[in-house]
Write a protein that holds these residues in place. Structure first.
Motif, PDB file in Angstrom:
ATOM      1  N   GLU A  89      17.389  25.897 -11.527  1.00 22.10           N
ATOM      2  CA  GLU A  89      18.122  24.790 -10.937  1.00 22.10           C
ATOM      3  C   GLU A  89      19.200  25.305  -9.967  1.00 22.10           C
ATOM      4  O   GLU A  89      19.873  26.299 -10.248  1.00 22.10           O
ATOM      5  CB  GLU A  89      18.769  23.941 -12.027  1.00 22.10           C
ATOM      6  N   MET A  90      19.319  24.617  -8.844  1.00 21.76           N
ATOM      7  CA  MET A  90      20.261  25.027  -7.801  1.00 21.76           C
ATOM      8  C   MET A  90      21.658  24.464  -8.056  1.00 21.76           C
ATOM      9  O   MET A  90      22.289  23.865  -7.179  1.00 21.76           O
ATOM     10  CB  MET A  90      19.748  24.577  -6.437  1.00 21.76           C
ATOM     11  N   THR A  91      22.136  24.623  -9.268  1.00 18.61           N
ATOM     12  CA  THR A  91      23.507  24.281  -9.621  1.00 18.61           C
ATOM     13  C   THR A  91      24.124  25.497 -10.288  1.00 18.61           C
ATOM     14  O   THR A  91      23.413  26.403 -10.736  1.00 18.61           O
ATOM     15  CB  THR A  91      23.568  23.083 -10.587  1.00 18.61           C
ATOM     16  N   GLY A  92      25.434  25.512 -10.371  1.00 24.40           N
ATOM     17  CA  GLY A  92      26.094  26.625 -11.034  1.00 24.40           C
ATOM     18  C   GLY A  92      25.797  27.937 -10.340  1.00 24.40           C
ATOM     19  O   GLY A  92      25.740  28.046  -9.109  1.00 24.40           O
ATOM     20  N   TRP A  93      25.557  28.958 -11.149  1.00 24.33           N
ATOM     21  CA  TRP A  93      25.325  30.297 -10.602  1.00 24.33           C
ATOM     22  C   TRP A  93      24.012  30.395  -9.842  1.00 24.33           C
ATOM     23  O   TRP A  93      23.912  31.144  -8.859  1.00 24.33           O
ATOM     24  CB  TRP A  93      25.359  31.337 -11.723  1.00 24.33           C
TER      25      TRP A  93
END
Length: 355
Positions: A152-156
């Motif tokens: 997923e392209m969230t957080g790190w």
């Protein structure tokens, strides 16, 4: 970056994503302004076009960030070609005013006229009812988040994706700086009239770099939506265009690393200094006597929290006055001082007379 920015409170993924995205945005703007001297006040238009294109890619194709980024670059490139073809007929302040006018026109279109495409002031977002041809059937009922091979392209995950794109964009900018094309762009900045007298037409070069710069901005806009699938018209406002100008000048126009440093500095001020409140200031200055702590906190409160723009303005003024070349000029001055000090420290070597 998560390691060496942690001591200053910036080692968390959301802020690091902004560093990478706006560093890419400023790098692309620097190709135009730093190399040719053409000051555009309308680059936020391409940022917005890239954002809307990325969200529409998510709505129609799926939540994969790669097609979204490619389509955003292509669409913003076409948009930049149209605007640049008209704007580059003029130079100087007239060019700047034209680009500003196009950006504001784009903002007004996105905010009110093109609401079926942009969803107006509410903003464009991905819905469960969207077709999403390639992943619509397998999508769960949870929040719609872009993902690459299951990451997923969230957080790190989102930060490292943006960081890789920044590195690729930096490498391309470096190649442009050191290419014959980059030399022609510097010639435009140095003396465009003399370049014309030698028989060289600067227009194709300036138009090409304007399109490339717009594509960088569109890619930055796509990264904003890849990490947070929402596009709004506010990204096209003139304040966003002015912000990238400040980033480039603060870091050092015409340098490779300067715009990235400038972008990181402004986003750091925006996210860290703006979060300081009176209680935080009292904790910082608690070592002072009581009769000094209150006035110091009152004065410092003017420069943090809602007044963080004042701190940024003072910093910008100091850099323009004492370091016209931006942060990179300061770095080079410090480097020369160290070099001069080390050369003085070395003992003078005496050579034996030739026999």
């Amino acid at each position: 970056m998560p390691v060496w920015l942690a001591p200053v409170g910036a080692g968390y993924p959301d802020l690091l994503q902004k560093f990478a995205i706006f560093g890419l945005f400023a790098t692309g703007f620097n190709l135009l302004f730093g190399l040719t001297g053409y000051l555009s006040f309308g680059h936020a238009a391409f940022l917005g076009v890239g954002s809307y294109t990325a969200v529409w890619s998510f709505k129609l194709l799926g939540m994969n960030p790669i097609p979204a980024a490619i389509l955003a670059v292509a669409t913003s490139g076409v948009f930049a070609l149209a605007i640049g073809y008209v704007s580059l007929r003029r130079s100087g302040i007239y060019f700047s005013i034209l680009t500003l006018a196009f950006a504001q026109m784009s903002y007004n279109l996105a905010y009110s006229v093109l609401t079926p495409i942009t969803n107006g002031e509410t903003g464009l977002r991905v819905l469960q009812s969207d077709p999403r041809l390639f992943d619509g059937a397998s999508e769960s009922t949870g929040p719609l988040i872009s993902n690459l091979f299951g990451v997923e392209m969230t957080g790190w995950g989102g930060f490292y994706f943006c960081a890789v794109v920044l590195l690729v964009g930096f490498f391309i900018a470096q190649r442009i700086f050191r290419s014959p094309f980059g030399i022609m762009l510097r010639a435009v900045k140095t003396n465009q009239n003399r370049m014309t007298y030698t028989g060289l037409n600067p227009r194709p070069y300036t138009l090409a770099v304007f399109v490339i710069s717009g594509m960088y901005a569109g890619l930055a806009g796509a990264l904003m939506c890849i990490t947070d699938p929402l596009a709004g018209a506010e990204r096209m406002q003139w304040t966003a265009s002015g912000e990238v100008v400040l980033m480039t000048i603060l870091g050092g126009a015409g340098t490779l690393l300067g715009p990235i440093f400038g972008a990181a500095l402004i986003k750091y001020f925006e996210n860290i200094f703006s979060a300081f409140n009176e209680q935080t200031l009292h904790e910082i200055f608690s070592f002072l006597p009581d009769f000094l702590e209150a006035p110091v906190v009152s004065i410092a409160g003017l420069f943090v929290g809602e007044g963080w723009h004042l701190t940024l303005g003072v910093l910008f003024m100091l850099i323009v006055i004492f370091l016209p070349g931006g942060i990179m000029e300061g770095v080079s001055r410090i480097g020369r001082l160290f070099k001069r000090g080390s050369s003085k420290a070395e003992p003078n070597r005496q050579t034996a007379p030739a026999e």
